[in-house]
Design an enzyme around this catalytic site. Structure first.
Site, PDB file in Angstrom:
ATOM      1  N   SER A  34     -14.531  56.479 -10.037  1.00 52.62           N
ATOM      2  CA  SER A  34     -13.343  55.677 -10.371  1.00 52.62           C
ATOM      3  C   SER A  34     -13.461  55.014 -11.736  1.00 52.62           C
ATOM      4  O   SER A  34     -12.479  54.886 -12.457  1.00 52.62           O
ATOM      5  CB  SER A  34     -13.141  54.583  -9.318  1.00 52.62           C
ATOM      6  OG  SER A  34     -13.055  55.147  -8.033  1.00 52.62           O
ATOM      7  N   GLU A  55     -23.435  44.634  -6.251  1.00 53.07           N
ATOM      8  CA  GLU A  55     -23.087  44.178  -7.596  1.00 53.07           C
ATOM      9  C   GLU A  55     -24.067  43.139  -8.142  1.00 53.07           C
ATOM     10  O   GLU A  55     -24.313  43.085  -9.345  1.00 53.07           O
ATOM     11  CB  GLU A  55     -21.656  43.613  -7.610  1.00 53.07           C
ATOM     12  CG  GLU A  55     -20.564  44.650  -7.385  1.00 53.07           C
ATOM     13  CD  GLU A  55     -20.418  45.087  -5.940  1.00 53.07           C
ATOM     14  OE1 GLU A  55     -21.014  44.427  -5.053  1.00 53.07           O
ATOM     15  OE2 GLU A  55     -19.730  46.089  -5.679  1.00 53.07           O
ATOM     16  N   PHE A  80     -15.141  42.594  -8.032  1.00 50.39           N
ATOM     17  CA  PHE A  80     -16.461  42.577  -7.402  1.00 50.39           C
ATOM     18  C   PHE A  80     -17.573  42.325  -8.413  1.00 50.39           C
ATOM     19  O   PHE A  80     -18.489  41.546  -8.157  1.00 50.39           O
ATOM     20  CB  PHE A  80     -16.703  43.884  -6.645  1.00 50.39           C
ATOM     21  CG  PHE A  80     -15.613  44.183  -5.645  1.00 50.39           C
ATOM     22  CD1 PHE A  80     -15.212  43.214  -4.729  1.00 50.39           C
ATOM     23  CD2 PHE A  80     -14.969  45.405  -5.634  1.00 50.39           C
ATOM     24  CE1 PHE A  80     -14.197  43.472  -3.816  1.00 50.39           C
ATOM     25  CE2 PHE A  80     -13.951  45.672  -4.723  1.00 50.39           C
ATOM     26  CZ  PHE A  80     -13.566  44.709  -3.805  1.00 50.39           C
ATOM     27  N   HIS A 106     -10.052  48.539 -12.560  1.00 51.35           N
ATOM     28  CA  HIS A 106      -9.137  48.199 -11.464  1.00 51.35           C
ATOM     29  C   HIS A 106      -8.771  46.719 -11.501  1.00 51.35           C
ATOM     30  O   HIS A 106      -8.703  46.037 -10.488  1.00 51.35           O
ATOM     31  CB  HIS A 106      -9.758  48.566 -10.112  1.00 51.35           C
ATOM     32  CG  HIS A 106      -9.983  50.038  -9.956  1.00 51.35           C
ATOM     33  ND1 HIS A 106     -10.754  50.761 -10.837  1.00 51.35           N
ATOM     34  CD2 HIS A 106      -9.538  50.923  -9.025  1.00 51.35           C
ATOM     35  CE1 HIS A 106     -10.765  52.033 -10.466  1.00 51.35           C
ATOM     36  NE2 HIS A 106     -10.036  52.169  -9.380  1.00 51.35           N
ATOM     37  N   ASP A 114      -4.358  49.295  -2.706  1.00 47.96           N
ATOM     38  CA  ASP A 114      -5.524  48.723  -2.023  1.00 47.96           C
ATOM     39  C   ASP A 114      -5.290  47.276  -1.595  1.00 47.96           C
ATOM     40  O   ASP A 114      -5.987  46.759  -0.728  1.00 47.96           O
ATOM     41  CB  ASP A 114      -6.759  48.791  -2.926  1.00 47.96           C
ATOM     42  CG  ASP A 114      -7.330  50.204  -2.996  1.00 47.96           C
ATOM     43  OD1 ASP A 114      -7.178  50.940  -2.011  1.00 47.96           O
ATOM     44  OD2 ASP A 114      -7.920  50.550  -4.032  1.00 47.96           O
ATOM     45  N   ARG A 164      -6.680  50.303 -13.769  1.00 46.45           N
ATOM     46  CA  ARG A 164      -6.845  51.559 -13.044  1.00 46.45           C
ATOM     47  C   ARG A 164      -5.723  52.514 -13.476  1.00 46.45           C
ATOM     48  O   ARG A 164      -4.644  52.083 -13.817  1.00 46.45           O
ATOM     49  CB  ARG A 164      -6.737  51.275 -11.552  1.00 46.45           C
ATOM     50  CG  ARG A 164      -6.715  52.481 -10.669  1.00 46.45           C
ATOM     51  CD  ARG A 164      -6.381  52.078  -9.238  1.00 46.45           C
ATOM     52  NE  ARG A 164      -6.250  53.264  -8.398  1.00 46.45           N
ATOM     53  CZ  ARG A 164      -5.150  53.990  -8.307  1.00 46.45           C
ATOM     54  NH1 ARG A 164      -4.075  53.656  -8.983  1.00 46.45           N
ATOM     55  NH2 ARG A 164      -5.116  55.054  -7.528  1.00 46.45           N
TER      56      ARG A 164
END
Lengths: 314, 344
Positions: A34, A55, A80, A106, A114, A164
């Protein structure tokens, strides 16, 4: 309008730099497909480190590489990598001024389907408050490619915030931008619209519609939220006497906050902030519809410009 | 009955007239001679004398080692190890008392291991802290900073007079380690982060085909932090045998015993399950620690952890346990503690 993918430009820029910079190391947290760090992984498998879904460890491992003279670029989803590892970024990366590059993809509302868990509305504020960190929010894919290189060249911690998917382009592929120097895209004397990320394109659309109403808007791409190009902000405020900020982020603590801080101390100017109004995101199968729901549209920007013009000193 | 590699090495050294120092680097050879055993990758175990090893050492061993008499090099010349450890303890007591705050108990428990590492094990050069081939150390339990500072100063990284500036404005000796202090590579203080940084440094060393080692010292309370286990997985995944983690198993954390606060046992089994080569030693037994460190240099394929059982507040009877975890000795307690150190 041609759509191009910022993460793909980012991924390709890494590969390009990897050819000449043997110290460049790329890390990911199991989202390389991604974030497009998979391009680098394929090209230089020995310099790609998969840290897995962790992370905090990702940021720590990147720190250790930086301590050892490498230039680590650690990528994961914005909410994240910044949120989960915030204290690692503060205490280990920023406090030691490590040459660690953090890339959050993103961002904003861009992972629309999402939902709120994956969207990132607080990351700019969260990183901006850390001493020594630069915060870079490219407007489109071509400028992402350019600013990826700038990020690698800049010593010290940098946060690069990407969207994204494919986004409208503002610049040609050979665009050249510098971290810390705002780019004026459209000149105009009535009002200044300062935007970052995907919202630069929205600001340009707003400027077009304002022009039809005889309002000349200056549009500034503030791709670097920190260190903020203060003179560009102050000079624009002096020129136009009215400012609107636009960002795909909370109106608290991000670009709007940064511009407000500078202007209120140096050149108090009527200002309105467009952004996410202190609330969480939500799911939408269609990204555009989500932006509309949150008022991140050319219409909303134009409306804000007209409102701020009403209180502008004559 | 002697049961340490060092005992065996001394015996071999005497019999075959080979310098002890040379032998120290040949634990692998000892295994080939079947004098010791530490298992095979990936199933390393704590080092043990084999039956043959026990037989040979029993033939001629005298009562050794004499720890306190062994000489180590410090910036002021050679010193008996026992004296060095006492000196460092005294300095830690004085600097924390002077500062008015600091984690005395946690400094005292790890002090012996830090001294062993800096004076008897690590490749490093106090006159050239940035030497690229040096072994690295991360004090992930950064609150033991006073012990690290006292050791670094004794090794020659900065003048002894600076020690009493601990925690003072403009001092280079912050409450928790920062890179402003000569000899400190990684700033710590926020628990749980050091092992991840060690993983990054170990990966960098592997990329550069460098042979130095990364030592990282963790507290047992620190094992509460989830990031430690993220990093433990990463280190094992990449087979980072250039990492030596040492858990200061002093059995206490801030508000109680580790088992009262959030049980960490079984510690060794946890690390083993995460794919690490685990050794258990007494953290105040110099030769046991040295032996374990020696095994770490030869066992390949997985990262190493030494679970060192230690005593919080070690060295001063009335400080042992958790009483001086957060408090600082008053003038009469300091006097009493220093007297006790001199007596022993």
């Amino acid at each position: 309008m041609k759509l191009k993918s910022p993460v793909e430009y980012f991924g390709r820029a890494l590969v390009e730099r990897g050819a000449t910079d043997p110290d460049l190391v790329v890390l990911d947290a199991d989202v390389s497909a991604s974030t497009k760090t998979e391009f680098f992984k394929e090209a230089y498998p020995d310099r790609f480190i998969e840290v897995g879904i962790s992370e905090q460890d990702l940021v720590g491992v990147a720190s250790g590489l930086a301590v050892s003279g490498k230039t680590p670029v650690a990528a994961a989803f914005a909410t994240f990598i910044v949120g989960r590892a915030w204290e690692q970024l503060l205490n280990t990366v920023a406090r030691q001024n490590l040459n660690v590059k953090i890339v959050g993809t993103h961002s904003g509302l861009s992972p629309s389907a999402d939902g709120g868990s994956h969207q990132s509305i607080a990351d700019i504020a969260a990183v901006r408050v850390m001493p020594r960190f630069s915060v870079v929010v490219p407007a489109d894919a071509p400028s992402t490619g350019c600013l990826t290189g700038e990020m690698i060249d800049r010593r010290g911690p940098v946060y690069l915030r990407l969207s994204r998917g494919a986004t409208p382009t503002v610049y040609p592929d050979d665009v050249e931008l510098s971290i810390g120097r705002a780019e004026t895209i459209t000149e105009g004397g009535d009002v200044t619209v300062i935007a970052a990320g995907n919202m630069v394109h929205v600001a340009l659309q707003a400027a077009e519609s304002l022009r039809e109403e005889k309002v000349e808007a200056k549009v500034v791409d503030m791709h670097t939220v920190k260190p903020l190009d203060q003179s560009a902000v102050i000079e624009s405020a002096k020129e136009t006497g009215a400012v609107v900020t636009v960002e795909e982020h909370s109106v608290l603590g991000g670009l709007g906050g940064a511009v407000s801080e500078i202007l209120s101390e140096n050149y108090p100017t009527p200002l309105r902030r467009i952004g996410v109004m202190d609330r969480f995101g939500m799911s939408s199968r269609n990204y555009q519809r989500l932006l509309e729901r949150y008022g991140l549209t050319p219409e909303a920007v134009a409306e804000a410009a007209k409102k701020v013009l009403k209180v502008k000193k004559k | 009955m002697p049961t340490s590699i060092t005992s065996v090495l001394r015996e071999v050294s005497r019999r075959y007239n080979v310098p002890l120092e040379e032998l120290r680097f040949h634990a692998q050879a000892l295994r080939s001679l079947r004098l010791i055993d530490y298992g095979e990758a990936p199933h390393f175990k704590g080092v043990e004398l084999t039956e043959l090893g026990i037989f040979i050492t029993n033939l001629t061993m005298e009562d050794e080692p004499i720890l306190a008499g062994d000489l180590v090099q410090t910036k002021t010349g050679v010193k008996p190890l026992g004296q060095l450890l006492k000196d460092i303890r005294r300095k830690v007591l004085q600097m924390v008392a002077e500062a008015g705050s600091g984690h005395l108990g946690a400094s005292m428990s790890i002090l012996d291991i830090l001294a062993i590492l800096y004076f008897m094990k690590m490749q490093h050069d106090p006159t050239n802290p940035g030497w690229t081939e040096r072994d690295r150390l991360i004090l992930s339990k950064g609150h033991a900073a006073p012990a690290l500072y006292a050791v670094l100063s004794e090794a020659g990284y900065f003048p002894e007079e600076e020690l009493t500036s601990l925690r003072e404005l403009d001092s280079r000796l912050h409450g928790h380690p920062g890179t402003i202090t000569p000899g400190v590579d990684v700033a710590t203080g926020s628990l749980g982060q050091g092992l991840s940084v060690a993983v990054g440094m170990a990966l960098a060393a592997k990329m550069d085909e460098a042979s130095h080692r990364i030592y990282v010292i963790l507290g047992d309370g620190e094992l509460n932090e989830g990031q430690v286990w993220e990093a433990a997985m990463t280190a094992a995944h990449y087979g980072l045998d250039n990492i030596v983690a040492i858990v200061d198993r002093n059995q206490y954390q801030l508000t109680g015993t580790t088992e009262q606060v959030k049980a960490v046992e079984p510690v060794s089994e946890k690390w083993r399950a995460f794919g690490w080569n685990v050794m258990n030693v007494s953290g105040h037994d110099v030769y046991a620690v040295l032996d374990a460190l020696e095994v770490c240099e030869h066992a390949k394929g997985s990262p190493h952890v030494i679970v060192a059982k230690t005593t919080k507040g070690k060295g001063v009877s009335f400080m042992e346990g958790n009483r001086f975890s957060r408090s600082v000795p008053n003038a009469s307690q300091l006097k009493q503690a220093l007297e006790e150190l001199e007596r022993d």
